[in-house]
Scaffold this motif. Structure first.
Motif, PDB file in Angstrom:
ATOM      1  N   ARG A 288      30.928   1.827  91.331  1.00 32.42           N
ATOM      2  CA  ARG A 288      32.026   2.656  90.836  1.00 32.42           C
ATOM      3  C   ARG A 288      32.346   2.366  89.376  1.00 32.42           C
ATOM      4  O   ARG A 288      32.954   3.185  88.696  1.00 32.42           O
ATOM      5  CB  ARG A 288      33.272   2.456  91.698  1.00 32.42           C
ATOM      6  N   ARG A 289      31.916   1.206  88.863  1.00 29.45           N
ATOM      7  CA  ARG A 289      32.175   0.842  87.467  1.00 29.45           C
ATOM      8  C   ARG A 289      31.114   1.358  86.508  1.00 29.45           C
ATOM      9  O   ARG A 289      31.307   1.309  85.290  1.00 29.45           O
ATOM     10  CB  ARG A 289      32.265  -0.681  87.346  1.00 29.45           C
ATOM     11  N   ILE A 290      29.979   1.854  87.007  1.00 31.97           N
ATOM     12  CA  ILE A 290      28.918   2.344  86.119  1.00 31.97           C
ATOM     13  C   ILE A 290      29.460   3.550  85.362  1.00 31.97           C
ATOM     14  O   ILE A 290      29.874   4.539  85.959  1.00 31.97           O
ATOM     15  CB  ILE A 290      27.652   2.749  86.896  1.00 31.97           C
ATOM     16  N   PRO A 291      29.462   3.481  84.023  1.00 31.10           N
ATOM     17  CA  PRO A 291      30.008   4.601  83.245  1.00 31.10           C
ATOM     18  C   PRO A 291      29.119   5.846  83.309  1.00 31.10           C
ATOM     19  O   PRO A 291      27.913   5.741  83.577  1.00 31.10           O
ATOM     20  CB  PRO A 291      30.037   4.071  81.804  1.00 31.10           C
TER      21      PRO A 291
ATOM     22  N   ASP B   3      31.183  18.558  92.104  1.00 27.79           N
ATOM     23  CA  ASP B   3      31.824  18.118  93.338  1.00 27.79           C
ATOM     24  C   ASP B   3      32.449  16.751  93.108  1.00 27.79           C
ATOM     25  O   ASP B   3      32.078  16.038  92.191  1.00 27.79           O
ATOM     26  CB  ASP B   3      30.797  18.015  94.476  1.00 27.79           C
ATOM     27  N   SER B   4      33.388  16.379  93.940  1.00 31.88           N
ATOM     28  CA  SER B   4      34.013  15.072  93.826  1.00 31.88           C
ATOM     29  C   SER B   4      33.399  14.101  94.828  1.00 31.88           C
ATOM     30  O   SER B   4      33.148  14.452  95.975  1.00 31.88           O
ATOM     31  CB  SER B   4      35.514  15.180  94.080  1.00 31.88           C
ATOM     32  N   PHE B   5      33.171  12.894  94.378  1.00 33.01           N
ATOM     33  CA  PHE B   5      32.610  11.833  95.211  1.00 33.01           C
ATOM     34  C   PHE B   5      33.423  10.576  94.972  1.00 33.01           C
ATOM     35  O   PHE B   5      34.031  10.404  93.922  1.00 33.01           O
ATOM     36  CB  PHE B   5      31.140  11.577  94.845  1.00 33.01           C
ATOM     37  N   ASP B   6      33.406   9.675  95.931  1.00 30.95           N
ATOM     38  CA  ASP B   6      34.102   8.405  95.770  1.00 30.95           C
ATOM     39  C   ASP B   6      33.250   7.389  95.032  1.00 30.95           C
ATOM     40  O   ASP B   6      33.765   6.473  94.422  1.00 30.95           O
ATOM     41  CB  ASP B   6      34.493   7.842  97.137  1.00 30.95           C
ATOM     42  N   VAL B   7      31.942   7.528  95.104  1.00 31.52           N
ATOM     43  CA  VAL B   7      31.008   6.592  94.495  1.00 31.52           C
ATOM     44  C   VAL B   7      29.943   7.404  93.741  1.00 31.52           C
ATOM     45  O   VAL B   7      29.349   8.310  94.315  1.00 31.52           O
ATOM     46  CB  VAL B   7      30.331   5.723  95.585  1.00 31.52           C
ATOM     47  N   PRO B   8      29.680   7.077  92.459  1.00 32.34           N
ATOM     48  CA  PRO B   8      28.679   7.833  91.685  1.00 32.34           C
ATOM     49  C   PRO B   8      27.249   7.420  92.047  1.00 32.34           C
ATOM     50  O   PRO B   8      26.526   6.796  91.270  1.00 32.34           O
ATOM     51  CB  PRO B   8      29.032   7.474  90.240  1.00 32.34           C
ATOM     52  N   TRP B   9      26.806   7.823  93.207  1.00 38.87           N
ATOM     53  CA  TRP B   9      25.513   7.424  93.754  1.00 38.87           C
ATOM     54  C   TRP B   9      24.345   7.804  92.860  1.00 38.87           C
ATOM     55  O   TRP B   9      23.304   7.150  92.854  1.00 38.87           O
ATOM     56  CB  TRP B   9      25.321   8.020  95.153  1.00 38.87           C
ATOM     57  N   TRP B  10      24.446   8.869  92.095  1.00 35.14           N
ATOM     58  CA  TRP B  10      23.353   9.370  91.268  1.00 35.14           C
ATOM     59  C   TRP B  10      23.059   8.432  90.103  1.00 35.14           C
ATOM     60  O   TRP B  10      22.018   8.553  89.465  1.00 35.14           O
ATOM     61  CB  TRP B  10      23.671  10.776  90.747  1.00 35.14           C
ATOM     62  N   ARG B  11      23.923   7.473  89.819  1.00 35.71           N
ATOM     63  CA  ARG B  11      23.712   6.512  88.731  1.00 35.71           C
ATOM     64  C   ARG B  11      22.945   5.281  89.193  1.00 35.71           C
ATOM     65  O   ARG B  11      22.743   4.359  88.414  1.00 35.71           O
ATOM     66  CB  ARG B  11      25.058   6.104  88.126  1.00 35.71           C
ATOM     67  N   VAL B  12      22.514   5.255  90.442  1.00 34.82           N
ATOM     68  CA  VAL B  12      21.732   4.145  90.983  1.00 34.82           C
ATOM     69  C   VAL B  12      20.310   4.645  91.222  1.00 34.82           C
ATOM     70  O   VAL B  12      20.101   5.627  91.936  1.00 34.82           O
ATOM     71  CB  VAL B  12      22.348   3.604  92.293  1.00 34.82           C
ATOM     72  N   VAL B  13      19.351   3.966  90.590  1.00 28.80           N
ATOM     73  CA  VAL B  13      17.960   4.407  90.621  1.00 28.80           C
ATOM     74  C   VAL B  13      17.052   3.236  90.995  1.00 28.80           C
ATOM     75  O   VAL B  13      17.475   2.079  90.967  1.00 28.80           O
ATOM     76  CB  VAL B  13      17.538   5.001  89.262  1.00 28.80           C
ATOM     77  N   ASN B  14      15.807   3.549  91.290  1.00 30.69           N
ATOM     78  CA  ASN B  14      14.858   2.474  91.596  1.00 30.69           C
ATOM     79  C   ASN B  14      14.349   1.842  90.300  1.00 30.69           C
ATOM     80  O   ASN B  14      14.727   2.258  89.196  1.00 30.69           O
ATOM     81  CB  ASN B  14      13.735   2.968  92.515  1.00 30.69           C
ATOM     82  N   ALA B  15      13.474   0.852  90.425  1.00 28.72           N
ATOM     83  CA  ALA B  15      12.991   0.098  89.263  1.00 28.72           C
ATOM     84  C   ALA B  15      12.224   0.963  88.266  1.00 28.72           C
ATOM     85  O   ALA B  15      12.117   0.607  87.081  1.00 28.72           O
ATOM     86  CB  ALA B  15      12.129  -1.064  89.726  1.00 28.72           C
ATOM     87  N   ALA B  16      11.702   2.090  88.697  1.00 31.34           N
ATOM     88  CA  ALA B  16      10.992   3.007  87.805  1.00 31.34           C
ATOM     89  C   ALA B  16      11.937   4.030  87.179  1.00 31.34           C
ATOM     90  O   ALA B  16      11.521   4.856  86.371  1.00 31.34           O
ATOM     91  CB  ALA B  16       9.881   3.728  88.559  1.00 31.34           C
ATOM     92  N   GLY B  17      13.220   4.006  87.561  1.00 26.22           N
ATOM     93  CA  GLY B  17      14.194   4.947  87.022  1.00 26.22           C
ATOM     94  C   GLY B  17      14.341   6.220  87.833  1.00 26.22           C
ATOM     95  O   GLY B  17      15.022   7.150  87.408  1.00 26.22           O
ATOM     96  N   SER B  18      13.735   6.262  89.006  1.00 27.62           N
ATOM     97  CA  SER B  18      13.806   7.471  89.836  1.00 27.62           C
ATOM     98  C   SER B  18      15.000   7.432  90.779  1.00 27.62           C
ATOM     99  O   SER B  18      15.221   6.431  91.455  1.00 27.62           O
ATOM    100  CB  SER B  18      12.541   7.623  90.669  1.00 27.62           C
TER     101      SER B  18
END
Length: 154
Positions: free
Chosen positions: A40-43, A96-111
């Motif tokens: 949640r802290r990822i800008p 849309d509104s989300f409680d957690v910005p899940w799209w800012r979490v990626v795998n080691a290759a950036g996907s």
């Protein structure tokens, strides 16, 4: 993440004694709360990898890895929803509104997660997150975020 401790499930205590009926978090809930709190802290326009999140959480809790972070993220909309503050709202894919910005979490290759690739990339583009030339991955050299650390050159 500094300061993570065993929080109570009920938030209605005003310090001191835990509220009546409150129970301590399980180890899994404690880990999930630490992961979700960090995510949640990822800008906006920045990203973190599952592995980096796992390392930071492990510094404090001494356990977990990238797969555990992935499991938490997969359950952030239902299984661990009770660990996210009720007033938490992040504007995300398709506004849309989300409680957690899940799209800012990626795998080691950036996907982003394959099953949500289009929505995640659309949200990252809308935020201005640096992507690779082909536009299919996050450019981690320019977009990675470290909490309380120096910003990489963008």
């Amino acid at each position: 993440m500094p300061g993570v401790d065993r929080k109570l499930r009920a938030d209605d205590g005003a310090g001191g004694e835990p509220p009546q009926g409150a129970t301590a978090l399980t180890d899994a809930e404690e880990y999930a709360a630490a992961v979700l709190g960090l995510v949640r802290r990822i800008p906006p326009a920045r990203a973190m990898t599952y592995g980096l999140i796992a390392e930071i959480v492990a510094e404090d809790l001494g356990r977990g890895g990238p797969r555990q972070v992935g499991n938490v993220m997969a359950g952030s909309g239902d299984r661990y929803q009770h660990l996210v503050p009720e007033d938490a709202v992040v504007v995300g894919p398709a506004q849309d509104s989300f409680d957690v910005p899940w799209w800012r979490v990626v795998n080691a290759a950036g996907s982003p997660p394959a099953q949500h690739l289009t929505a995640a990339l659309d949200a990252l583009r809308a935020e201005g997150c640096p992507l690779t030339r082909d536009g299919r991955r996050v450019d981690l050299k320019r977009a990675v975020w470290f909490p309380d650390g120096p910003d990489p050159a963008r």
